[in-house]
Design a protein around this motif. Structure first.
Motif, PDB file in Angstrom:
ATOM      1  N   TRP A   2      16.172   3.163   1.854  1.00 36.08           N
ATOM      2  CA  TRP A   2      16.555   2.029   1.018  1.00 36.08           C
ATOM      3  C   TRP A   2      16.540   2.518  -0.424  1.00 36.08           C
ATOM      4  CZ3 TRP A   2      18.533  -2.405   2.631  1.00 36.08           C
ATOM      5  CH2 TRP A   2      18.306  -2.792   3.945  1.00 36.08           C
ATOM      6  N   TYR A   3      17.419   1.962  -1.225  1.00 37.36           N
ATOM      7  CA  TYR A   3      17.543   2.373  -2.626  1.00 37.36           C
ATOM      8  C   TYR A   3      17.291   1.162  -3.516  1.00 37.36           C
ATOM      9  CZ  TYR A   3      19.523   6.337  -0.294  1.00 37.36           C
ATOM     10  OH  TYR A   3      19.692   7.411   0.541  1.00 37.36           O
ATOM     11  N   PHE A   4      16.263   1.277  -4.331  1.00 37.36           N
ATOM     12  CA  PHE A   4      15.907   0.236  -5.283  1.00 37.36           C
ATOM     13  C   PHE A   4      16.468   0.634  -6.637  1.00 37.36           C
ATOM     14  CE2 PHE A   4      12.910  -0.344  -1.911  1.00 37.36           C
ATOM     15  CZ  PHE A   4      12.635  -1.701  -1.890  1.00 37.36           C
ATOM     16  N   LEU A   5      17.258  -0.243  -7.222  1.00 37.47           N
ATOM     17  CA  LEU A   5      17.884   0.009  -8.519  1.00 37.47           C
ATOM     18  C   LEU A   5      17.212  -0.861  -9.565  1.00 37.47           C
ATOM     19  CD1 LEU A   5      21.532  -0.345  -7.176  1.00 37.47           C
ATOM     20  CD2 LEU A   5      20.153   1.726  -7.272  1.00 37.47           C
ATOM     21  N   ILE A   6      16.674  -0.203 -10.588  1.00 40.19           N
ATOM     22  CA  ILE A   6      15.951  -0.928 -11.630  1.00 40.19           C
ATOM     23  C   ILE A   6      16.422  -0.418 -12.987  1.00 40.19           C
ATOM     24  CG2 ILE A   6      13.681  -1.443 -12.595  1.00 40.19           C
ATOM     25  CD1 ILE A   6      12.514  -0.850  -9.805  1.00 40.19           C
ATOM     26  N   LYS A   7      16.739  -1.347 -13.882  1.00 37.63           N
ATOM     27  CA  LYS A   7      17.139  -0.947 -15.236  1.00 37.63           C
ATOM     28  C   LYS A   7      15.956  -0.292 -15.935  1.00 37.63           C
ATOM     29  CE  LYS A   7      20.744  -4.338 -15.974  1.00 37.63           C
ATOM     30  NZ  LYS A   7      21.216  -5.443 -16.790  1.00 37.63           N
ATOM     31  N   GLN A   8      16.217   0.831 -16.555  1.00 36.92           N
ATOM     32  CA  GLN A   8      15.164   1.614 -17.196  1.00 36.92           C
ATOM     33  C   GLN A   8      14.423   0.819 -18.272  1.00 36.92           C
ATOM     34  OE1 GLN A   8      16.535   5.058 -19.359  1.00 36.92           O
ATOM     35  NE2 GLN A   8      14.595   6.116 -19.065  1.00 36.92           N
ATOM     36  N   ASN A   9      15.142   0.022 -19.044  1.00 39.91           N
ATOM     37  CA  ASN A   9      14.515  -0.691 -20.154  1.00 39.91           C
ATOM     38  C   ASN A   9      13.660  -1.881 -19.724  1.00 39.91           C
ATOM     39  OD1 ASN A   9      16.528  -2.466 -19.456  1.00 39.91           O
ATOM     40  ND2 ASN A   9      17.468  -2.543 -21.475  1.00 39.91           N
ATOM     41  N   THR A  10      13.659  -2.204 -18.421  1.00 39.70           N
ATOM     42  CA  THR A  10      12.846  -3.326 -17.946  1.00 39.70           C
ATOM     43  C   THR A  10      11.548  -2.866 -17.293  1.00 39.70           C
ATOM     44  OG1 THR A  10      13.906  -3.395 -15.758  1.00 39.70           O
ATOM     45  CG2 THR A  10      14.904  -4.725 -17.518  1.00 39.70           C
ATOM     46  N   LEU A  11      11.332  -1.570 -17.239  1.00 42.03           N
ATOM     47  CA  LEU A  11      10.191  -1.031 -16.508  1.00 42.03           C
ATOM     48  C   LEU A  11       9.205  -0.364 -17.459  1.00 42.03           C
ATOM     49  CD1 LEU A  11       9.455  -0.938 -13.526  1.00 42.03           C
ATOM     50  CD2 LEU A  11      10.502   1.310 -13.400  1.00 42.03           C
ATOM     51  N   GLU A  12       7.969  -0.822 -17.430  1.00 42.18           N
ATOM     52  CA  GLU A  12       6.921  -0.225 -18.248  1.00 42.18           C
ATOM     53  C   GLU A  12       6.460   1.081 -17.610  1.00 42.18           C
ATOM     54  OE1 GLU A  12       3.784  -2.984 -19.118  1.00 42.18           O
ATOM     55  OE2 GLU A  12       5.204  -4.630 -19.339  1.00 42.18           O
ATOM     56  N   THR A  13       5.915   1.966 -18.416  1.00 40.04           N
ATOM     57  CA  THR A  13       5.484   3.287 -17.953  1.00 40.04           C
ATOM     58  C   THR A  13       4.504   3.197 -16.789  1.00 40.04           C
ATOM     59  OG1 THR A  13       5.831   4.199 -20.165  1.00 40.04           O
ATOM     60  CG2 THR A  13       4.452   5.477 -18.663  1.00 40.04           C
ATOM     61  N   ILE A  14       3.550   2.297 -16.871  1.00 44.11           N
ATOM     62  CA  ILE A  14       2.546   2.181 -15.810  1.00 44.11           C
ATOM     63  C   ILE A  14       3.193   1.787 -14.473  1.00 44.11           C
ATOM     64  CG2 ILE A  14       1.918  -0.223 -16.279  1.00 44.11           C
ATOM     65  CD1 ILE A  14      -1.022   0.712 -15.726  1.00 44.11           C
ATOM     66  N   HIS A  15       4.195   0.914 -14.525  1.00 41.57           N
ATOM     67  CA  HIS A  15       4.895   0.512 -13.306  1.00 41.57           C
ATOM     68  C   HIS A  15       5.767   1.661 -12.793  1.00 41.57           C
ATOM     69  CE1 HIS A  15       3.455  -3.526 -13.672  1.00 41.57           C
ATOM     70  NE2 HIS A  15       4.034  -3.691 -14.848  1.00 41.57           N
ATOM     71  N   PHE A  16       6.427   2.348 -13.703  1.00 39.80           N
ATOM     72  CA  PHE A  16       7.258   3.483 -13.303  1.00 39.80           C
ATOM     73  C   PHE A  16       6.423   4.526 -12.567  1.00 39.80           C
ATOM     74  CE2 PHE A  16       8.809   7.788 -14.262  1.00 39.80           C
ATOM     75  CZ  PHE A  16      10.031   7.735 -13.597  1.00 39.80           C
ATOM     76  N   GLN A  17       5.261   4.843 -13.098  1.00 42.31           N
ATOM     77  CA  GLN A  17       4.398   5.849 -12.472  1.00 42.31           C
ATOM     78  C   GLN A  17       3.924   5.406 -11.090  1.00 42.31           C
ATOM     79  OE1 GLN A  17       1.525   6.306 -15.613  1.00 42.31           O
ATOM     80  NE2 GLN A  17       2.695   7.937 -16.601  1.00 42.31           N
ATOM     81  N   ALA A  18       3.570   4.137 -10.948  1.00 42.29           N
ATOM     82  CA  ALA A  18       3.127   3.620  -9.651  1.00 42.29           C
ATOM     83  C   ALA A  18       4.260   3.666  -8.628  1.00 42.29           C
ATOM     84  CB  ALA A  18       2.601   2.192  -9.801  1.00 42.29           C
ATOM     85  N   LEU A  19       5.451   3.283  -9.041  1.00 44.91           N
ATOM     86  CA  LEU A  19       6.595   3.287  -8.134  1.00 44.91           C
ATOM     87  C   LEU A  19       7.022   4.705  -7.774  1.00 44.91           C
ATOM     88  CD1 LEU A  19       8.672   0.456  -9.816  1.00 44.91           C
ATOM     89  CD2 LEU A  19       7.454   0.332  -7.629  1.00 44.91           C
TER      90      LEU A  19
END
Length: 79
Positions: A2-19
């Motif tokens: 599955w491919y999750f598409l998320i806009k870069q500017n809506t994601l905080e660093t802490i969430h990016f690292q967890a994902l």
């Protein structure tokens, strides 16, 4: 997959690292102004439920697809 598409500017660093820890592969599609950059998280089918639950709990907007989108498809989506 599955491919999750998320806009870069809506994601905080802490969430990016967890994902990023949960995804099999993380890619960034970079576009020029005025278009947004996108993260594409590739998640195995067995793990997508927990990945999606995290996004929903944190209030992170995403698009989900079973087929990996091409760069052109992402661009068309933003027009």
């Amino acid at each position: 997959m599955w491919y999750f598409l998320i806009k870069q500017n809506t994601l905080e660093t802490i969430h990016f690292q967890a994902l990023q820890k949960e995804a099999a592969l993380t890619e960034t599609e970079v576009f020029s102004e005025p278009f947004d950059n996108w993260y594409v998280f590739s998640v195995p089918k067995d793990d997508y439920t927990s990945f999606m639950d995290y996004l929903d709990r944190e209030g992170i907007g995403y698009d989900l697809t079973a087929d990996k989108p091409t760069r052109d498809e992402l661009l068309e989506k933003m027009r």
